[in-house]
Motif scaffolding. Structure first.
Motif, PDB file in Angstrom:
ATOM      1  N   ILE A  55     -34.157  28.220  -4.854  1.00 29.04           N
ATOM      2  CA  ILE A  55     -33.042  27.471  -4.102  1.00 29.04           C
ATOM      3  C   ILE A  55     -33.703  25.945  -3.632  1.00 29.04           C
ATOM      4  CG2 ILE A  55     -32.271  28.075  -1.109  1.00 29.04           C
ATOM      5  CD1 ILE A  55     -33.801  30.210  -0.505  1.00 29.04           C
ATOM      6  N   GLY A  56     -31.822  25.923  -3.820  1.00 33.02           N
ATOM      7  CA  GLY A  56     -31.468  23.663  -3.979  1.00 33.02           C
ATOM      8  C   GLY A  56     -32.277  23.388  -2.615  1.00 33.02           C
ATOM      9  N   THR A  57     -32.590  22.426  -2.383  1.00 31.84           N
ATOM     10  CA  THR A  57     -33.137  21.498  -1.352  1.00 31.84           C
ATOM     11  C   THR A  57     -32.107  20.925  -0.521  1.00 31.84           C
ATOM     12  OG1 THR A  57     -33.585  19.868  -2.220  1.00 31.84           O
ATOM     13  CG2 THR A  57     -35.435  21.061  -2.689  1.00 31.84           C
ATOM     14  N   GLN A  58     -31.106  20.479  -0.935  1.00 32.57           N
ATOM     15  CA  GLN A  58     -29.854  19.555  -0.450  1.00 32.57           C
ATOM     16  C   GLN A  58     -28.887  20.326  -1.616  1.00 32.57           C
ATOM     17  OE1 GLN A  58     -30.849  16.175  -0.287  1.00 32.57           O
ATOM     18  NE2 GLN A  58     -29.712  15.318  -1.933  1.00 32.57           N
ATOM     19  N   SER A  59     -27.529  20.086  -0.846  1.00 31.89           N
ATOM     20  CA  SER A  59     -26.262  20.279  -1.317  1.00 31.89           C
ATOM     21  C   SER A  59     -26.484  18.946  -2.496  1.00 31.89           C
ATOM     22  CB  SER A  59     -25.156  19.604  -0.251  1.00 31.89           C
ATOM     23  OG  SER A  59     -25.012  21.403   0.643  1.00 31.89           O
ATOM     24  N   GLU A  60     -25.579  19.283  -3.765  1.00 30.70           N
ATOM     25  CA  GLU A  60     -25.184  18.307  -4.630  1.00 30.70           C
ATOM     26  C   GLU A  60     -23.916  18.128  -5.031  1.00 30.70           C
ATOM     27  OE1 GLU A  60     -27.883  16.939  -5.668  1.00 30.70           O
ATOM     28  OE2 GLU A  60     -29.899  17.885  -5.202  1.00 30.70           O
ATOM     29  N   LEU A  61     -23.805  16.636  -5.337  1.00 35.75           N
ATOM     30  CA  LEU A  61     -22.325  16.540  -6.128  1.00 35.75           C
ATOM     31  C   LEU A  61     -21.705  17.326  -7.458  1.00 35.75           C
ATOM     32  CD1 LEU A  61     -19.900  14.691  -5.498  1.00 35.75           C
ATOM     33  CD2 LEU A  61     -20.574  13.279  -7.031  1.00 35.75           C
ATOM     34  N   TRP A  62     -20.451  17.768  -7.654  1.00 33.07           N
ATOM     35  CA  TRP A  62     -19.615  18.284  -7.885  1.00 33.07           C
ATOM     36  C   TRP A  62     -18.105  17.499  -8.388  1.00 33.07           C
ATOM     37  CZ3 TRP A  62     -19.965  24.467  -8.304  1.00 33.07           C
ATOM     38  CH2 TRP A  62     -19.535  25.003  -7.308  1.00 33.07           C
ATOM     39  N   GLU A  63     -17.803  17.503  -9.921  1.00 32.02           N
ATOM     40  CA  GLU A  63     -16.293  17.110 -10.030  1.00 32.02           C
ATOM     41  C   GLU A  63     -15.978  17.848 -10.854  1.00 32.02           C
ATOM     42  OE1 GLU A  63     -17.563  12.750  -8.753  1.00 32.02           O
ATOM     43  OE2 GLU A  63     -16.993  12.818 -11.327  1.00 32.02           O
ATOM     44  N   PHE A  64     -14.501  18.236 -10.779  1.00 31.28           N
ATOM     45  CA  PHE A  64     -13.481  18.424 -11.853  1.00 31.28           C
ATOM     46  C   PHE A  64     -12.513  17.994 -12.334  1.00 31.28           C
ATOM     47  CE2 PHE A  64     -16.004  21.650  -8.817  1.00 31.28           C
ATOM     48  CZ  PHE A  64     -16.352  22.844 -10.071  1.00 31.28           C
ATOM     49  N   ASP A  65     -12.248  18.119 -12.950  1.00 28.83           N
ATOM     50  CA  ASP A  65     -10.449  17.886 -13.484  1.00 28.83           C
ATOM     51  C   ASP A  65     -10.020  18.928 -14.501  1.00 28.83           C
ATOM     52  OD1 ASP A  65      -8.633  16.708 -15.611  1.00 28.83           O
ATOM     53  OD2 ASP A  65      -9.798  14.813 -15.549  1.00 28.83           O
ATOM     54  N   PHE A  66      -9.141  19.624 -14.276  1.00 30.16           N
ATOM     55  CA  PHE A  66      -8.644  20.837 -14.350  1.00 30.16           C
ATOM     56  C   PHE A  66      -7.594  20.496 -15.336  1.00 30.16           C
ATOM     57  CE2 PHE A  66     -10.227  22.900 -10.253  1.00 30.16           C
ATOM     58  CZ  PHE A  66     -10.930  23.649 -10.710  1.00 30.16           C
ATOM     59  N   ASP A  67      -7.340  19.111 -14.821  1.00 29.11           N
ATOM     60  CA  ASP A  67      -6.123  18.545 -16.524  1.00 29.11           C
ATOM     61  C   ASP A  67      -6.555  18.638 -17.989  1.00 29.11           C
ATOM     62  OD1 ASP A  67      -4.291  18.932 -14.192  1.00 29.11           O
ATOM     63  OD2 ASP A  67      -4.711  17.004 -13.866  1.00 29.11           O
ATOM     64  N   GLN A  68      -7.724  18.096 -17.891  1.00 29.93           N
ATOM     65  CA  GLN A  68      -8.325  17.961 -19.538  1.00 29.93           C
ATOM     66  C   GLN A  68      -9.285  18.760 -19.421  1.00 29.93           C
ATOM     67  OE1 GLN A  68      -9.436  13.900 -20.111  1.00 29.93           O
ATOM     68  NE2 GLN A  68      -8.990  12.732 -17.628  1.00 29.93           N
ATOM     69  N   LYS A  69      -9.652  20.544 -18.037  1.00 29.15           N
ATOM     70  CA  LYS A  69     -11.093  21.007 -18.463  1.00 29.15           C
ATOM     71  C   LYS A  69     -11.951  21.265 -18.574  1.00 29.15           C
ATOM     72  CE  LYS A  69      -6.449  23.722 -20.418  1.00 29.15           C
ATOM     73  NZ  LYS A  69      -5.729  23.237 -19.004  1.00 29.15           N
ATOM     74  N   CYS A  70     -12.716  20.223 -17.604  1.00 30.56           N
ATOM     75  CA  CYS A  70     -13.848  20.288 -18.397  1.00 30.56           C
ATOM     76  C   CYS A  70     -14.783  19.809 -16.503  1.00 30.56           C
ATOM     77  CB  CYS A  70     -14.032  18.236 -18.999  1.00 30.56           C
ATOM     78  SG  CYS A  70     -13.439  17.398 -18.296  1.00 30.56           S
ATOM     79  N   ALA A  71     -15.283  19.571 -16.276  1.00 30.34           N
ATOM     80  CA  ALA A  71     -16.341  19.675 -14.779  1.00 30.34           C
ATOM     81  C   ALA A  71     -17.937  18.673 -15.107  1.00 30.34           C
ATOM     82  CB  ALA A  71     -16.662  21.049 -14.271  1.00 30.34           C
ATOM     83  N   TRP A  72     -18.240  18.903 -14.529  1.00 31.29           N
ATOM     84  CA  TRP A  72     -19.471  17.618 -13.716  1.00 31.29           C
ATOM     85  C   TRP A  72     -19.981  17.846 -13.130  1.00 31.29           C
ATOM     86  CZ3 TRP A  72     -21.009  14.386 -10.401  1.00 31.29           C
ATOM     87  CH2 TRP A  72     -22.286  13.570 -10.906  1.00 31.29           C
ATOM     88  N   PHE A  73     -21.339  18.855 -12.725  1.00 32.77           N
ATOM     89  CA  PHE A  73     -22.045  19.089 -12.108  1.00 32.77           C
ATOM     90  C   PHE A  73     -23.486  18.064 -11.715  1.00 32.77           C
ATOM     91  CE2 PHE A  73     -21.642  23.982 -11.657  1.00 32.77           C
ATOM     92  CZ  PHE A  73     -19.867  23.836 -11.760  1.00 32.77           C
ATOM     93  N   SER A  74     -23.837  17.061 -10.903  1.00 34.86           N
ATOM     94  CA  SER A  74     -25.249  16.085 -10.570  1.00 34.86           C
ATOM     95  C   SER A  74     -26.272  17.423 -10.871  1.00 34.86           C
ATOM     96  CB  SER A  74     -25.346  15.680  -9.184  1.00 34.86           C
ATOM     97  OG  SER A  74     -25.329  16.299  -8.581  1.00 34.86           O
ATOM     98  N   GLY A  75     -27.448  16.957 -10.893  1.00 36.34           N
ATOM     99  CA  GLY A  75     -28.715  17.889 -11.629  1.00 36.34           C
ATOM    100  C   GLY A  75     -28.943  17.846  -9.790  1.00 36.34           C
ATOM    101  N   GLY A  76     -30.458  18.271  -9.301  1.00 29.86           N
ATOM    102  CA  GLY A  76     -30.765  18.608  -8.300  1.00 29.86           C
ATOM    103  C   GLY A  76     -32.593  18.976  -8.223  1.00 29.86           C
ATOM    104  N   ILE A  77     -32.896  19.786  -7.047  1.00 31.10           N
ATOM    105  CA  ILE A  77     -34.507  19.794  -6.850  1.00 31.10           C
ATOM    106  C   ILE A  77     -34.157  21.090  -6.472  1.00 31.10           C
ATOM    107  CG2 ILE A  77     -36.191  19.594  -5.590  1.00 31.10           C
ATOM    108  CD1 ILE A  77     -35.852  16.730  -6.266  1.00 31.10           C
ATOM    109  N   VAL A  78     -34.892  22.269  -7.143  1.00 30.68           N
ATOM    110  CA  VAL A  78     -34.667  23.838  -6.741  1.00 30.68           C
ATOM    111  C   VAL A  78     -36.386  23.700  -5.867  1.00 30.68           C
ATOM    112  CG1 VAL A  78     -32.924  24.914  -8.245  1.00 30.68           C
ATOM    113  CG2 VAL A  78     -35.281  24.937  -8.848  1.00 30.68           C
ATOM    114  N   GLN A  79     -36.115  24.685  -4.528  1.00 26.41           N
ATOM    115  CA  GLN A  79     -37.705  24.656  -4.161  1.00 26.41           C
ATOM    116  C   GLN A  79     -37.864  26.033  -5.148  1.00 26.41           C
ATOM    117  OE1 GLN A  79     -38.320  25.727   0.317  1.00 26.41           O
ATOM    118  NE2 GLN A  79     -39.933  24.599   0.045  1.00 26.41           N
ATOM    119  N   ALA A  80     -38.979  26.423  -5.032  1.00 22.41           N
ATOM    120  CA  ALA A  80     -39.234  27.613  -6.376  1.00 22.41           C
ATOM    121  C   ALA A  80     -39.661  28.953  -5.124  1.00 22.41           C
ATOM    122  CB  ALA A  80     -40.478  27.859  -7.124  1.00 22.41           C
TER     123      ALA A  80
END
Length: 196
Positions: A55-80
């Motif tokens: 489970i992710g330890t905190q909310s992380e940033l993501w971005e979408f460009d639907f016109d260019q059809k791409c996305a970016w998700f920041s990395g993060g930390i999961v707690q096992a």
């Protein structure tokens, strides 16, 4: 008696209309958006909905460009989660260009969108496995905001009852590691992604 039948007919007609107008997700979204996601990594353990293994330890940033059809998700930390333990970094990126890079998103025209990305779980106990994977998202637009959730969709268009998509065998993950991304995003003209 006649008024009861008329009321019943009107009720059934209203229910039928509501059922035909209700739609999951919004097809054809345009523009650029940014927001935050939460990540749960699930395993097809046979239990209904699978078992949360990270489970992710905190909310992380993501971005979408639907016109260019791409996305970016920041990395993060999961707690096992038990029986495993510890916190582990993860990165998200492009199949070819590597971690931290944008990746493609396909609009299926039915309110679902598939992202194709590289997922790296930096857990040295399993040699920090990396896989080229996909996730299918249901994205619903309401004004200038988006509500985003992962659906159960396997690469062969089948379902296994666990939210997410199984990582194919051969990548070194100790379990099926289905990524369940969920969050929100808002229209953001400041998003400037370098799309592939």
């Amino acid at each position: 008696m006649k008024s009861r039948k008329s009321s019943l007919v009107l009720l059934l007609a209203a229910l039928g209309l509501a059922a035909t107008t209700a739609m999951a997700g919004t097809p054809g979204i345009t523009g650029t958006y940014s927001g935050y996601y939460d990540l749960t990594v699930r395993h097809d353990s046979g239990a209904p909905g699978g078992t949360a293994m990270g489970i992710g330890t905190q909310s992380e940033l993501w971005e979408f460009d639907f016109d260019q059809k791409c996305a970016w998700f920041s990395g993060g930390i999961v707690q096992a989660q038990p029986p495993m333990s510890g916190n582990y970094d993860y990165t998200v990126g492009n199949f070819v260009r590597g971690e931290g890079k944008t990746f493609p998103i396909d609009d299926h025209g039915d309110g679902t969108y598939t992202v194709y990305y590289r997922f790296n779980a930096q857990n040295p106990n399993f040699n920090s496995p990396v896989a080229n994977v996909s996730s299918t998202l249901e994205i619903t637009q309401s004004g200038t905001s988006l509500v985003i959730s992962t659906i159960d969709m396997e690469v062969d268009d089948e379902f296994n009852g666990v939210v997410g998509t199984v990582i194919p065998t051969g990548y070194g993950f100790p379990f099926t590691a289905e990524r369940d991304w969920s969050g929100d995003a808002w229209h953001d003209t400041g998003v400037s992604l370098n799309c592939p």
